[in-house]
Each structure stands twice: as C-alpha cells, then as structure tokens.
Design an enzyme around this catalytic site. Structure first.
Site, PDB file in Angstrom:
ATOM      1  CB  ALA A  13      81.912  14.332  60.268  1.00  0.00           C
ATOM      2  NE  ARG A 106      89.039  20.763  51.807  1.00  0.00           N
ATOM      3  CZ  ARG A 106      88.399  20.985  52.945  1.00  0.00           C
ATOM      4  NH1 ARG A 106      87.347  20.279  53.260  1.00  0.00           N
ATOM      5  NH2 ARG A 106      88.814  21.917  53.771  1.00  0.00           N
ATOM      6  CE1 TYR A 218      96.912  22.211  51.915  1.00  0.00           C
ATOM      7  CE2 TYR A 218      96.647  24.283  53.060  1.00  0.00           C
ATOM      8  CZ  TYR A 218      96.105  23.137  52.559  1.00  0.00           C
ATOM      9  OH  TYR A 218      94.760  22.888  52.694  1.00  0.00           O
ATOM     10  CG  ASP A 284      81.795  21.982  59.112  1.00  0.00           C
ATOM     11  OD1 ASP A 284      82.712  21.915  59.961  1.00  0.00           O
ATOM     12  OD2 ASP A 284      81.960  22.463  57.967  1.00  0.00           O
TER      13      ASP A 284
HETATM   14  C1  LIG Z   1      88.474  27.572  53.128  1.00  0.00           C
HETATM   15  C2  LIG Z   1      88.438  26.440  54.119  1.00  0.00           C
HETATM   16  C3  LIG Z   1      89.606  25.807  54.482  1.00  0.00           C
HETATM   17  C4  LIG Z   1      89.592  24.770  55.427  1.00  0.00           C
HETATM   18  N1  LIG Z   1      90.765  24.175  55.779  1.00  0.00           N
HETATM   19  C5  LIG Z   1      90.765  23.206  56.706  1.00  0.00           C
HETATM   20  C6  LIG Z   1      91.978  22.572  57.092  1.00  0.00           C
HETATM   21  O1  LIG Z   1      93.037  22.874  56.540  1.00  0.00           O
HETATM   22  N2  LIG Z   1      91.948  21.606  58.062  1.00  0.00           N
HETATM   23  C7  LIG Z   1      90.764  21.242  58.671  1.00  0.00           C
HETATM   24  O2  LIG Z   1      90.781  20.379  59.554  1.00  0.00           O
HETATM   25  N3  LIG Z   1      89.589  21.820  58.315  1.00  0.00           N
HETATM   26  C8  LIG Z   1      89.562  22.783  57.352  1.00  0.00           C
HETATM   27  N4  LIG Z   1      88.379  23.344  56.968  1.00  0.00           N
HETATM   28  C9  LIG Z   1      87.119  22.885  57.596  1.00  0.00           C
HETATM   29  C10 LIG Z   1      86.630  21.581  56.977  1.00  0.00           C
HETATM   30  O3  LIG Z   1      86.587  21.692  55.574  1.00  0.00           O
HETATM   31  C11 LIG Z   1      85.232  21.223  57.483  1.00  0.00           C
HETATM   32  O4  LIG Z   1      85.144  21.460  58.858  1.00  0.00           O
HETATM   33  C12 LIG Z   1      84.928  19.746  57.214  1.00  0.00           C
HETATM   34  O5  LIG Z   1      85.029  19.469  55.847  1.00  0.00           O
HETATM   35  C13 LIG Z   1      83.547  19.385  57.740  1.00  0.00           C
HETATM   36  O6  LIG Z   1      83.277  18.036  57.424  1.00  0.00           O
HETATM   37  P1  LIG Z   1      81.835  17.429  57.727  1.00  0.00           P
HETATM   38  O7  LIG Z   1      81.914  16.010  57.299  1.00  0.00           O
HETATM   39  O8  LIG Z   1      81.413  17.773  59.108  1.00  0.00           O
HETATM   40  O9  LIG Z   1      80.846  18.243  56.772  1.00  0.00           O
HETATM   41  P2  LIG Z   1      80.734  18.293  55.190  1.00  0.00           P
HETATM   42  O10 LIG Z   1      82.054  18.162  54.550  1.00  0.00           O
HETATM   43  O11 LIG Z   1      79.907  19.477  54.855  1.00  0.00           O
HETATM   44  O12 LIG Z   1      79.925  16.958  54.822  1.00  0.00           O
HETATM   45  C14 LIG Z   1      78.527  16.866  55.025  1.00  0.00           C
HETATM   46  C15 LIG Z   1      77.993  15.812  54.061  1.00  0.00           C
HETATM   47  O13 LIG Z   1      76.632  15.581  54.361  1.00  0.00           O
HETATM   48  C16 LIG Z   1      75.889  15.547  53.167  1.00  0.00           C
HETATM   49  N5  LIG Z   1      74.519  15.958  53.516  1.00  0.00           N
HETATM   50  C17 LIG Z   1      74.096  17.172  53.906  1.00  0.00           C
HETATM   51  N6  LIG Z   1      72.789  17.150  54.205  1.00  0.00           N
HETATM   52  C18 LIG Z   1      72.371  15.881  53.992  1.00  0.00           C
HETATM   53  C19 LIG Z   1      71.100  15.223  54.135  1.00  0.00           C
HETATM   54  N7  LIG Z   1      70.022  15.888  54.558  1.00  0.00           N
HETATM   55  N8  LIG Z   1      71.023  13.911  53.833  1.00  0.00           N
HETATM   56  C20 LIG Z   1      72.120  13.219  53.389  1.00  0.00           C
HETATM   57  N9  LIG Z   1      73.334  13.807  53.229  1.00  0.00           N
HETATM   58  C21 LIG Z   1      73.458  15.103  53.554  1.00  0.00           C
HETATM   59  C22 LIG Z   1      76.592  16.514  52.245  1.00  0.00           C
HETATM   60  O14 LIG Z   1      76.313  16.265  50.872  1.00  0.00           O
HETATM   61  C23 LIG Z   1      78.046  16.256  52.600  1.00  0.00           C
HETATM   62  O15 LIG Z   1      78.626  15.232  51.822  1.00  0.00           O
HETATM   63  C24 LIG Z   1      88.363  24.376  56.018  1.00  0.00           C
HETATM   64  C25 LIG Z   1      87.175  24.983  55.629  1.00  0.00           C
HETATM   65  C26 LIG Z   1      87.194  25.999  54.681  1.00  0.00           C
HETATM   66  C27 LIG Z   1      85.899  26.656  54.286  1.00  0.00           C
END
Ligand SMILES: Cc1cc2nc3c(=O)[nH]c(=O)nc-3n(C[C@H](O)[C@H](O)[C@H](O)COP(=O)(O)OP(=O)(O)OC[C@H]3O[C@@H](n4cnc5c(N)ncnc54)[C@H](O)[C@@H]3O)c2cc1C
Length: 384
Positions: A13, A106, A218, A284
C-alpha cells in the site's frame, strides 16, 4: 495542501501510494519501521484490477520480467484430486478485464515498486523509523517518529496510514485496533518447480478444496519456483495433518516441502469510515480481509491510485471523496472473503453439494461473478 504527504508503512500500500503520488507530481515522506524494505510471505496473485493500476504507473514491463501470466485456475476436490472446474485466464482474462492476471513473488513485486519510487525521485524513504504517535494539527498532521537514535517530531500536510493489520494510525482515525482471530492458519512455502508433483500444472493456479482447509499453488520466478499456501484450522499441527486424507499429489507435495512458514490469519468487520480529518487509511490498515479472494494487496493498490488522484486533483475534500469511493467496495471484499472461506472449507454433504454445483456451473457464469473484482477501474464517482 502545504508540505509533503506523510506515509506510514512501506508495504504494498505505502509503496504504491508513494509511486502514484510521484507520478502526479506530489512529494512524500515514507516511514517504514523495518531497517530494510522486505516483504514477508511468498507469492502474490495480481488480478487484472491491480495489474491495470500497476501498468498505469509504468510497471508493466518490470512485472512481466518477473511474473507469470497463468493460463487458468483449476479448482479440485482435495479428497479425490479430481478437477471440479477450470476457469480460463491468460489472454481471455486480459481481453475481458483489460489487463493480465499475473502471479509473482512478493519480493519481486516489492523490488519493482521500490525501484520505481526511487527512480521517480519524489519520495524520501526513512527506514528503521517507526511512527509511535499521530495527531491532527490546525494546518496538517504531526507524528512522533522513533529510530535507534531517539524520537523526533515530524509535521506534514496529511498522513496515509499504510501500516498494516496492527496499524497505529487507526487509533488517530478513532477506529478499533483489535483484530478478529479467524481460527485459521496459513502455512506458506516456496519450493523449486522440479519438486512439484506432475499432477499440478505449473502453467496455472491450482486450488484444492478439502474439509476445513484448502491449498493454493502457482508458479513464481517465471515458473522456476512454486508458491504453495495451505489454509486450515489453526489448532492443527501442520500441513501434513491438514492433508492427512487428501489425494496423493497433495501429500507428495507437502512431503517435498522442507520448510513452511506459519501465519495466523486475522480480519476485521467493515468499518464506518476510512478517514478522519487529513488522515486516511489504506490496505490492511483500512480493511484487513481473509485471503480467500486473494485481493488484500490488489485492493491496497486500488486504494493508493484513488487517493493519489483525489489529492492531486486538489478538490475541496479529497479524503471524504476517497472514503466515498472506497468504503462500500472494501466492505464488500471483507464480507465476501469471509463467505468464500466458509464455502471453500465445507465438509461432508455440504461439500458434495458445493462440488456438484461447481461441476454444473457454466464457466461463463463464474467469470461474470468475478467482474465486480477484476473489472474495477478508477472512475470518478458521477454526481448526476
Ligand atoms: C496467506 C496470504 C495470502 C495472500 N495472498 C494474496 C494474493 O494472492 N493477492 C492479494 O492481493 N493479496 C493477498 N494477500 C493479502 C496481502 O498480503 C495483504 O493484504 C497486503 O500485503 C497488505 O499490504 P499493506 O501494505 O496494506 O500492509 P503490510 O504488507 O502489512 O505493510 C505494512 C508496512 O507498514 C510497516 N509498519 C507497521 N507499523 C508501522 C509503524 N508504526 N511505523 C512505520 N512502519 C510501520 C510494516 O513494517 C510494513 O512494512 C494474502 C495474505 C495472506 C495472509
């Protein structure tokens, strides 16, 4: 809005938002608590809704250098190994939804995003920097950041909470921070393609549906490796126990996999808002969902491009417009993901009925059912 945008978190994100803002000429400062940018987990499916956004941000070629375009999805009964349905992807997915369906490691996706952000030169990335506190001020947002050298106050025009499931920024949006335990665990692994039993077609995405559990396999790394995830009851000891009664190819696959990374699954019920003042939530942090529709990352990518457009357009209330554009869609994802996992994990007579329905369902009907997800486009809401 004065000053740079502040982005909490450098996951999919946060990096996509930084890139989408940069493409529109908006500078940002991204704070990531990890000392290096690295994605936990293994593979990720990038459906056409996400692919279209990433291509629009100029990442099409970089993705194609590392991703595979699967030819279809085969859904199988885990107890017999027999195929219940195949949905064609490949070129026909691209024709229908206007962008390819890709599967990718990833780390490769993260590297492509990070390189593009760096090349655009509009984002300051601060690694090893955790955001501890957030507060709105009269003219923007103030945060407290902590590094190994101590804490520091930082101000910005607005803040994007891209800090994942256990988001700190959610607190400032006055949303509950607790996450719901789903009673499920994902076991994830990447193994060499040569170790995958021949019953699994490495040109496709394969899904095996078993009682209270399912498996997804996959190709990643251009087919040199396979991504495997097994999702089942979190009280079960591990994949071998989950698949005890499954057909031989799944048991062989599990036996050929030396290391599994367990991952407890959580999600949230839909929230009433995605923003407060000049603070918006993405990914997320905003809409944690179970991975049964493989859309968490894809929806984070959608969030990013919508928010970047609205901020850059300079309308009077970009965060309200962001919430309006995203709220219903992300709620639908969260609810449908819960529903899908219940269907995927049926057992006994209910599973037999599901399997019969899948066998009978015309492929075209299943494809139509995916239109709301894969056919999404960032179109400004009409006010007429
Ligand atoms: C088993 C599994 C399979 C999946 N397969 C898929 C798929 O095939 N396709 C798909 O679209 N989605 C899939 N997902 C969902 C996807 O992985 C997540 O929705 C996505 O990675 C979320 O990204 P994000 O950037 O919102 O959060 P995150 O990846 O959690 O990134 C958050 C970041 O913020 C940082 N952070 C946290 N708190 C702080 C703070 N206080 N200060 C500074 N930094 C901070 C963390 O270190 C991290 O780097 C899957 C999930 C799982 C569990």
């Amino acid at each position: 809005m004065q000053g740079p945008a502040l982005i909490a978190g450098g996951g999919i994100a946060g990096l996509t938002l930084a890139l989408a803002l940069a493409r529109r000429g908006v500078t940002s400062r991204l704070f990531e608590r990890a000392p290096v940018l690295e994605e936990a987990g293994a593979g990720v499916q990038l459906s056409p809704n996400a692919g279209r956004v990433l291509e629009g941000l100029g990442l099409g070629a970089a993705l194609d250098a590392v991703a595979t375009r699967p030819e279809g999805v085969s859904i199988c009964d885990a107890l017999t190994g027999s195929r219940l349905k195949r949905v064609t992807l490949g070129a026909s997915a691209e024709r229908r939804w206007g962008a390819p369906y890709r599967v990718v490691h990833r780390a490769d996706l993260q590297a492509a995003l990070a390189e593009a952000v760096a090349a655009a030169g509009m984002t300051e990335i601060l690694l090893g920097t955790e955001i501890r506190a957030v507060e709105e001020t009269a003219s923007g947002v103030a945060i407290e950041t902590v590094t190994d050298k101590g804490s520091e106050p930082v101000e910005g025009a607005w803040l994007a909470g891209c800090d994942g499931l256990r988001s700190v920024v959610r607190r400032a949006v006055k949303l509950p921070t607790a996450v719901a335990g789903a009673g499920l665990k994902a076991w994830r692994a990447v193994l060499p393609a040569s170790a995958v039993p021949s019953a699994f077609d490495m040109r496709e995405v394969t899904v095996w549906l078993g009682p209270k559990a399912h498996l997804v396999l996959y190709p990643v790394r251009k087919g040199r490796e396979a991504n495997v995830v097994i999702i089942g009851d979190d009280r079960v000891a591990g994949p071998a126990d989950v698949a005890e009664r499954w057909a031989a190819p799944a048991r062989e696959l599990i036996a050929a996999t030396p290391t599994w990374t367990p991952w407890t699954l959580h999600d949230r019920s839909p929230d009433a808002r995605l923003k407060r003042g000049r603070i918006a939530l993405l990914g997320d942090a905003a809409h944690a969902a179970l991975p049964s529709l493989a859309q968490g990352a894809a929806f984070a990518i959608e969030d990013a491009v919508v928010l970047a457009r609205l901020v850059a357009e300079g309308g009077p209330a970009p965060f309200d417009a962001y919430q309006e554009a995203r709220l219903m869609r992300v709620a639908k994802l969260q609810m449908n993901s819960r529903r899908q996992i219940r269907i995927d994990h049926l057992s006994g007579a209910a599973a037999a009925a599901r399997n019969a329905a899948l066998r009978l369902a015309p492929e075209a009907a299943l494809i139509r059912g995916l239109d709301w997800i894969y056919g999404w486009r960032d179109v400004p809401l009409s006010r007429t």
